[in-house]
Scaffold this motif. Structure first.
Motif: not given
Length: 249
Positions: A30-31, A34-35, A101, A103, A118
């Motif tokens: 997920q991180d 997102d990034r 995500s 993002g 989401q």
């Protein structure tokens, strides 16, 4: 079949270069997405060599998507599959996108006027028998449990509903594997550094999940065990896989 301690059937084992254990996988994925959401489309377009949209659209049509249906695009990402689904269905409201995500959902929201949710792919917040078609584009390897995933797909599909899973599989031949390992495992991550360190990490992770993923026969077996019929797989260029199945009516 690979299983974690809870008895799940993950698409690949724990990749300790990226996260410590199975429970930490979801947080890492997920991180990471997102990034890297802002860089995902330029990288993806370069990988597709201009054929990405055409291939997705033809795969959706071959799998039975037609006007009048309602489609759920699981792991919608930036909206690449949903965009082609809207072109086929004609109405954005007939396509629902789902992703974990935030993002990726933010980019999808800028790209397409479709409803977005989401949530985890293994826990879809839709009613039973509420969609006619479920698609998932190049994200099967990021799921936590194939058994739970396919059970959810079957639950939300109406009788006779269809599933399409687009994926990239590990090449079977030694030379093909060596070439893919060089291109996807080294060249693409190096080129992705133009979009930042995280983008390069994403592409390294992308290849490692391809290389470590369970073989196509396992994916087909999980679809059958989840209760799907007419389970099959179309292969293009040796690595492009389009898994399809139908919920019995």
């Amino acid at each position: 079949m690979k299983r974690d301690e809870a008895g799940a059937a993950p698409p690949h084992g724990v990749l300790r270069d990226y996260y410590a254990d199975a429970p930490d996988r979801q947080r890492f994925v997920q991180d990471l997405f997102d990034r890297t959401a802002g860089a995902y489309d330029p990288i993806n377009n370069a990988l597709a060599l201009g054929s990405g949209g055409w291939y997705r659209r033809q795969a959706l049509r071959r799998a039975g998507l037609a006007p009048g249906m309602r489609l759920l695009d699981v792991a919608v990402g930036t909206g690449a599959v949903s965009r082609e689904a809207v072109r086929i269905l004609g109405r954005p409201g007939d396509v629902v996108g789902l992703d974990l995500s935030a993002g990726m959902l933010a980019v999808a929201r800028r790209n397409l006027p479709i409803p977005l949710l989401q949530a985890e792919a293994e826990a879809i917040p839709l009613a039973d028998a509420s969609v006619d078609f479920v698609s998932m584009g190049y994200a099967l390897r990021h799921a936590g449990d194939l058994r739970a995933l396919f059970t959810e797909f079957r639950r939300v599909l109406r009788p006779g509903g269809r599933v399409l899973l687009l994926e990239i599989a590990r090449p079977e031949g030694r030379l093909a594997l060596r070439a893919a390992r060089f291109w996807l495992g080294r060249v693409v991550p190096a080129a992705s550094r133009l979009f930042g360190r995280r983008a390069a990490l994403l592409m390294r992770y992308y290849w490692d999940t391809i290389e470590q993923c369970v073989p196509p026969a396992e994916i087909l077996r999980h679809l059958r065990e989840a209760g799907f019929a007419e389970v099959g797989c179309d292969v293009q260029l040796g690595v492009m896989r389009a898994y399809s199945a139908r919920k019995p009516g």
